[in-house]
Write an enzyme that holds these catalytic residues in place. Structure first.
Site, PDB file in Angstrom:
ATOM      1  N   GLU A  96     -72.686  -0.187 -24.591  1.00 20.58           N
ATOM      2  CA  GLU A  96     -70.844   0.117 -25.130  1.00 20.58           C
ATOM      3  C   GLU A  96     -70.113  -0.273 -25.287  1.00 20.58           C
ATOM      4  OE1 GLU A  96     -72.439   4.714 -23.200  1.00 20.58           O
ATOM      5  OE2 GLU A  96     -70.196   3.831 -22.195  1.00 20.58           O
ATOM      6  N   CYS A 109     -62.611  -2.742 -25.585  1.00 20.71           N
ATOM      7  CA  CYS A 109     -62.459  -3.502 -24.984  1.00 20.71           C
ATOM      8  C   CYS A 109     -65.191  -3.804 -24.893  1.00 20.71           C
ATOM      9  CB  CYS A 109     -61.965  -2.128 -23.761  1.00 20.71           C
ATOM     10  SG  CYS A 109     -63.826  -2.981 -22.069  1.00 20.71           S
ATOM     11  N   CYS A 116     -75.748  -5.480 -16.415  1.00 16.95           N
ATOM     12  CA  CYS A 116     -74.420  -5.888 -15.817  1.00 16.95           C
ATOM     13  C   CYS A 116     -75.956  -7.176 -14.611  1.00 16.95           C
ATOM     14  CB  CYS A 116     -73.422  -5.728 -14.947  1.00 16.95           C
ATOM     15  SG  CYS A 116     -72.588  -6.718 -14.264  1.00 16.95           S
ATOM     16  N   CYS A 120     -71.582  -4.673  -8.558  1.00 17.02           N
ATOM     17  CA  CYS A 120     -70.616  -4.291  -7.926  1.00 17.02           C
ATOM     18  C   CYS A 120     -70.440  -2.467  -7.362  1.00 17.02           C
ATOM     19  CB  CYS A 120     -69.099  -4.525  -8.549  1.00 17.02           C
ATOM     20  SG  CYS A 120     -68.939  -6.448  -9.170  1.00 17.02           S
ATOM     21  N   CYS A 123     -69.490   0.412  -9.610  1.00 17.14           N
ATOM     22  CA  CYS A 123     -68.825   0.112 -11.468  1.00 17.14           C
ATOM     23  C   CYS A 123     -70.447   0.844 -11.632  1.00 17.14           C
ATOM     24  CB  CYS A 123     -69.395  -0.778 -11.803  1.00 17.14           C
ATOM     25  SG  CYS A 123     -69.667  -1.060 -13.102  1.00 17.14           S
ATOM     26  N   CYS A 345     -62.664   3.160 -17.109  1.00 21.98           N
ATOM     27  CA  CYS A 345     -63.077   2.086 -16.726  1.00 21.98           C
ATOM     28  C   CYS A 345     -64.220   2.092 -15.674  1.00 21.98           C
ATOM     29  CB  CYS A 345     -61.767   1.402 -16.453  1.00 21.98           C
ATOM     30  SG  CYS A 345     -62.053  -0.277 -15.398  1.00 21.98           S
TER      31      CYS A 345
END
Length: 377
Positions: A96, A109, A116, A120, A123, A345
């Site tokens: 995205e 962004c 990933c 984390c 997230c 975010c």
């Protein structure tokens, strides 16, 4: 091997690599500048458009190279003007990209990995696991998608994308070479011509790669900190167990010292209710940031399915901010933008063919973004 995969996609070649390409095929290196302008300033999608290049060279390029943009499978526009694209990559996984307009600026962004490689805890991207690094063409292609969403390329008009932040899916420094090539194109005068102050790489703290970056790039730096001490950061940002806060701060200082101007780092700090948003956390953070030339960006946690974390109250956010301001630390609170299209975010969730099997721990989260859901407007 198909014809498409056999060809070199010129979209992701940095200026020096494009010069090498032309030399390897027996052409003059200056051709790279011409082609760079056609691809990145004029938005060319094929070589026949390049009218200042001979027909013979255009035919030669068509045989061995291509200009292949990412495939957009979904575009959503938020009520606040934020735009989000779901882009299908080679292999079928999706990533995205988000464009946030505000006060004459348009900040894009971009993602650097499919999923990933980090995990984390706050997230949603990390809960999908990891498939692979994006190529430089797939990274810079996100810029092309955003620009083209406003109509044909117009190099003489206002910039449609004024800032680029590598804060989307993935850890940029875990995809070092491709990210460096893509950011070089973003800042190249013959490509997108963005100021080095307007291209920002965000890292969770891959210290050896950050030290290496100082030798080859001068992009602006953002650091995903999210905790003021190692004990808490070990839980929120697991890579801290390998590169603890003191090592990260020292590396950030080395990077800033390598620049030929007085830029500061942007410290990103996601505020999570009852976890890292208390006054004692703020006071601890003040002591830490006095060691690093920086400005602080507070990010209220954006909820996603099956997360146990909560967004802090407005009073807690303001109290935390005030402690930082009283200590003389420039502090802003990031506005939540695009949350109605899951573009805020921490909410970016593509469609990842997870090679790590990490997503099996978070199956309910992955089910929220099934292929059927991805196709809905």
């Amino acid at each position: 091997m198909t014809e498409s995969t056999a060809k070199v996609n010129l979209l992701g070649l940095s200026p020096s690599k494009l010069e090498d390409f032309f030399e390897e095929i027996g052409e003059k290196r200056f051709r790279a500048t011409q082609v760079l302008k056609w691809i990145h300033q004029l938005g060319a999608t094929n070589f026949d458009e390049m009218t200042n290049i001979s027909k013979a060279l255009r035919a030669k390029l068509s045989e061995m190279a291509e200009i292949r943009d990412p495939e957009v499978v979904l575009e959503n526009i938020s009520k606040d003007g934020t735009r989000k694209w779901v882009i299908r990559t080679d292999g079928g996984s999706c990533v995205e990209t988000v464009l946030i307009p505000e006060n004459g600026r348009a900040t894009l962004c971009v993602s650097s990995q499919i999923g990933c490689s980090l995990d984390c805890s706050f997230c949603s991207t990390g809960k999908q696991g990891f498939n692979r690094n994006l190529s430089a063409a797939e990274i810079i292609g996100q810029v092309r998608v955003a620009i083209r969403s406003f109509g044909p390329f117009d190099p003489s008009g206002d910039r449609r994308v004024t800032n680029v932040v590598l804060m989307g899916m993935g850890e940029p420094l875990m995809n070092f070479e491709n990210v460096v090539d893509a950011t070089e194109l973003m800042m190249e005068d013959n490509a997108y011509g963005l100021s080095k102050r307007r291209v920002t790489l965000s890292t969770a703290g891959v210290v050896p790669a950050l030290d290496k970056l100082a030798k080859v790039s001068d992009v602006s730096l953002a650091v995903s900190l999210h905790a003021p001490n190692d004990e808490l950061r070990d839980q929120l940002v697991p890579i801290n167990r390998r590169y603890p806060i003191n090592e990260l701060i020292d590396s950030c200082n080395r990077y800033l010292q390598s620049l030929n101007d007085k830029r500061v780092a942007t410290v990103e700090y996601t505020l999570i209710a009852g976890v890292n948003d208390q006054p004692e956390h703020a006071r601890e953070l003040v002591k830490l940031l006095r060691r690093l030339p920086s400005k602080l960006n507070l990010i209220p946690f954006n909820p996603f399915p099956n997360s146990d974390y909560k967004r802090p109250s407005e009073s807690a956010i303001l109290a935390f901010k005030q402690i930082m301001l009283n200590a003389g630390i420039l502090t802003t609170v990031r506005k939540t933008r695009g949350d109605d299209v899951d573009a805020a975010c921490g909410q970016l969730v593509g469609q990842v063919a997870d090679r790590t099997r990490r997503s099996q721990k978070y199956i309910p989260v992955v089910q929220e973004v099934s292929p059927q859901e991805m196709s809905k407007p």
